[in-house]
Motif scaffolding. Structure first.
Motif, short mmCIF file in Angstrom:
data_model
loop_
_atom_site.label_atom_id
_atom_site.label_comp_id
_atom_site.label_asym_id
_atom_site.label_seq_id
_atom_site.Cartn_x
_atom_site.Cartn_y
_atom_site.Cartn_z
N ARG A 84 18.11 -6.37 -37.14
CA ARG A 84 16.79 -6.39 -36.49
C ARG A 84 16.53 -5.07 -35.77
NH1 ARG A 84 14.12 -11.33 -35.59
NH2 ARG A 84 13.33 -10.56 -33.61
N LEU A 85 17.58 -4.54 -35.14
CA LEU A 85 17.45 -3.25 -34.47
C LEU A 85 17.15 -2.15 -35.48
CD1 LEU A 85 17.81 -1.29 -32.04
CD2 LEU A 85 20.26 -1.24 -32.59
N PHE A 86 17.93 -2.11 -36.57
CA PHE A 86 17.73 -1.10 -37.60
C PHE A 86 16.37 -1.25 -38.28
CE2 PHE A 86 22.36 0.26 -38.75
CZ PHE A 86 22.54 0.68 -37.44
N ASP A 87 15.99 -2.49 -38.59
CA ASP A 87 14.70 -2.73 -39.26
C ASP A 87 13.54 -2.20 -38.43
OD1 ASP A 87 16.05 -3.93 -41.33
OD2 ASP A 87 15.50 -5.98 -40.79
N GLU A 88 13.63 -2.39 -37.15
CA GLU A 88 12.57 -1.90 -36.26
C GLU A 88 12.57 -0.38 -36.21
OE1 GLU A 88 11.06 -2.20 -31.60
OE2 GLU A 88 12.67 -3.50 -32.33
N LYS A 89 13.76 0.22 -36.16
CA LYS A 89 13.87 1.68 -36.07
C LYS A 89 13.35 2.36 -37.34
CE LYS A 89 15.95 2.52 -32.05
NZ LYS A 89 15.40 3.44 -31.04
N ILE A 90 13.74 1.86 -38.52
CA ILE A 90 13.41 2.58 -39.74
C ILE A 90 11.93 2.51 -40.08
CG2 ILE A 90 15.74 2.12 -40.63
CD1 ILE A 90 14.46 0.21 -42.67
N MET A 91 11.20 1.56 -39.52
CA MET A 91 9.77 1.49 -39.78
C MET A 91 9.02 2.69 -39.20
SD MET A 91 9.21 -1.00 -41.73
CE MET A 91 7.42 -0.89 -41.68
N GLN A 92 9.71 3.48 -38.38
CA GLN A 92 9.10 4.66 -37.79
C GLN A 92 9.22 5.88 -38.71
OE1 GLN A 92 11.07 5.09 -34.00
NE2 GLN A 92 10.55 3.02 -33.35
N TYR A 93 9.83 5.70 -39.88
CA TYR A 93 10.06 6.82 -40.79
C TYR A 93 9.56 6.48 -42.19
CZ TYR A 93 13.05 8.08 -36.91
OH TYR A 93 13.51 8.36 -35.64
N ASN A 94 9.40 7.51 -43.00
CA ASN A 94 8.93 7.34 -44.36
C ASN A 94 10.13 7.01 -45.26
OD1 ASN A 94 7.93 9.19 -47.14
ND2 ASN A 94 6.73 7.48 -46.36
N VAL A 95 10.64 5.80 -45.10
CA VAL A 95 11.82 5.34 -45.82
C VAL A 95 11.59 3.92 -46.31
CG1 VAL A 95 13.34 6.81 -44.44
CG2 VAL A 95 12.98 4.42 -43.76
N TYR A 96 12.46 3.49 -47.24
CA TYR A 96 12.40 2.12 -47.75
C TYR A 96 13.79 1.50 -47.66
CZ TYR A 96 12.18 -1.79 -50.99
OH TYR A 96 12.29 -3.03 -51.54
N LYS A 97 13.88 0.35 -47.03
CA LYS A 97 15.15 -0.38 -46.97
C LYS A 97 15.37 -1.07 -48.31
CE LYS A 97 17.25 -4.41 -44.70
NZ LYS A 97 17.03 -5.46 -43.68
N VAL A 98 16.45 -0.67 -48.99
CA VAL A 98 16.73 -1.22 -50.31
C VAL A 98 17.35 -2.60 -50.20
CG1 VAL A 98 17.90 -0.86 -52.51
CG2 VAL A 98 17.03 1.11 -51.21
N GLU A 99 18.43 -2.71 -49.41
CA GLU A 99 19.10 -4.00 -49.30
C GLU A 99 20.18 -3.96 -48.22
OE1 GLU A 99 21.15 -5.02 -52.86
OE2 GLU A 99 22.06 -3.05 -53.09
N THR A 100 20.68 -5.14 -47.90
CA THR A 100 21.87 -5.28 -47.07
C THR A 100 22.84 -6.18 -47.83
OG1 THR A 100 20.93 -7.19 -45.91
CG2 THR A 100 20.64 -5.02 -44.88
N ILE A 101 24.10 -5.78 -47.85
CA ILE A 101 25.15 -6.58 -48.47
C ILE A 101 26.28 -6.69 -47.46
CG2 ILE A 101 26.76 -6.82 -50.39
CD1 ILE A 101 24.94 -5.03 -52.04
N GLY A 102 26.44 -7.88 -46.90
CA GLY A 102 27.43 -8.02 -45.83
C GLY A 102 27.05 -7.13 -44.66
N ASP A 103 27.97 -6.23 -44.30
CA ASP A 103 27.68 -5.32 -43.19
C ASP A 103 27.14 -3.98 -43.68
OD1 ASP A 103 30.23 -4.72 -44.29
OD2 ASP A 103 30.68 -3.49 -42.53
N ALA A 104 26.92 -3.84 -44.98
CA ALA A 104 26.39 -2.58 -45.53
C ALA A 104 24.87 -2.57 -45.47
CB ALA A 104 26.86 -2.39 -46.97
N TYR A 105 24.30 -1.43 -45.10
CA TYR A 105 22.86 -1.28 -44.91
C TYR A 105 22.44 -0.05 -45.72
CZ TYR A 105 18.47 -1.44 -42.14
OH TYR A 105 17.16 -1.55 -41.72
N MET A 106 21.49 -0.21 -46.64
CA MET A 106 21.10 0.86 -47.56
C MET A 106 19.62 1.18 -47.42
SD MET A 106 21.41 0.82 -51.71
CE MET A 106 20.85 2.20 -52.73
#
Length: 260
Positions: A84-106
Motif C-alpha cells: 500500500r505504501l509503494f502503490d501510493e508512492k509510485i502513482m507519483q511517477y510515470n511508471v506501471y506496476k507490473v505485478e507482485t509475487i510474494g515479497d517481490a515488487y516489479m
C-alpha cells in the motif's frame, strides 16, 4: 403498473451499469489503461516490442526468516502495509506496476506508453523515494526488526503483451527483465543496484550520483560491472510533471468507462 415496471427497469439498468463500472475498474488494476482501451475496441491486443524501458525489482531482506517466524496473517499484514505504501508512492511517477509475487515488487517505465528517455529517470527517482520511505521502518509484528528491501534496476528492450483469456495479465518478456531481477538478487539491503545500461541512461540525463561496484559475478550472466545509485543532485523529483495522481486516474478511468 406500467410506471412501476419502467421504474424497476431503470433501477435494474442503473445497478447493471454500476456493477459493470466496478468490474471494469477492477480489470484496469490488472491491465494498463491504454491496453484496456485497445482490448475493448479490438477484443485482442498483439504483443508489442519496445526498444528501451527501465525495470525495477525489489524484495524484502530476510523474508524467508521473517515468514518462518510469523503467522500467515502477520505476513499478509506486513506485505499489505508495504505494498500500500509503494502503490501510493509510485502513482507519483510515470511508471506501471507490473505485478507482485510474494515479497517481490516489479515496476516498469517506458511502456505501455513510450516516454522518450524519461523511463530511466522516472524509475531512478521512484527507487530513491521508495528506499527513503523505508528508512527506520520496522516489521509491524516484530518492532525490534528493521524492514529492509533490496532494489535492482536495468534498462533495455523488451516485449510486452496480454497473456491469458480467463484472467488476462499484461506480461513482459526478454533478457532485460532477467537482468533487472539479477540486479535485485545480487544487491544489498537498502541499496539500489543498477546495471551498466541504466547507468549510461542516467549519465545522459545527468544529475544522478552513481558509484561503481566493480565487476561481480551475476548468475546466468557472467562477470558484469554494476553500480550503486546513491542519490540525485538537488532534490529527488517527488512527482512526475506529466503523471496523473491516483485520484485523477480513478476519476478519469470512471469517466472513460461511462462514455464507452
Amino acid at each position: 403498473m406500467e410506471h412501476a415496471f419502467a421504474n424497476s427497469i431503470e433501477t435494474s439498468t442503473q445497478r447493471l451499469v454500476a456493477e459493470k463500472q466496478k468490474s471494469d475498474l477492477l480489470l484496469s488494476r490488472m491491465l494498463p489503461l491504454p491496453v484496456l482501451r485497445r482490448l475493448r475496441a479490438q477484443r485482442a491486443v498483439p504483443a508489442e516490442a519496445f526498444d528501451a524501458v527501465t525495470i525495477f525489482f525489489s524484495d524484502i531482506v530476510g523474508f524467508t526468516t521473517i515468514a518462518a517466524n510469523s503467522t500467515p496473517m502477520e505476513v499478509i499484514n506486513m506485505l499489505n502495509m508495504l505494498y500500500r505504501l509503494f502503490d501510493e508512492k509510485i502513482m507519483q511517477y510515470n511508471v506501471y506496476k507490473v505485478e507482485t509475487i510474494g515479497d517481490a515488487y516489479m515496476v516498469v517505465s517506458g511502456l505501455p506508453q513510450r516516454n522518450g528517455n524519461r523511463h530511466a529517470s522516472e524509475i531512478a527517482d521512484m527507487s530513491l523515494a521508495l528506499v527513503d520511505s523505508l528508512r527506520d521502518a520496522r516489521v509491524p509484528h516484530r518492532p525490534a526488526d528493521l524492514l529492509k528491501i533490496r532494489a535492482g534496476v536495468n534498462t533495455g528492450p523488451c516485449v510486452a503483451g496480454v497473456v491469458g483469456a480467463t484472467m488476462p495479465r499484461y506480461c513482459l518478456f526478454g533478457d532485460t527483465i532477467n537482468t533487472a531481477s539479477r540486479m535485485e538478487t545480487t544487491g544489498e539491503a537498502m541499496k539500489i543496484h543498477i546495471s551498466h545500461t541504466t547507468k549510461k541512461a542516467l549519465d545522459e540525463i545527468g544529475n544522478y550520483i552513481v558509484e561503481s561496484r566493480g565487476k561481480i559475478d551475476i548468475p546466468g550472466k557472467g562477470s558484469m560491472e554494476t553500480f550503486w545509485l546513491l542519490g540525485k543532485m538537488g532534490n529527488v523529483q517527488s512527482e512526475s510533471p506529466r503523471c496523473m495522481r491516483l485520484n485523477d486516474y480513478d476519476q478519469n478511468l470512471l469517466e472513460l468507462i461511462i462514455r464507452s
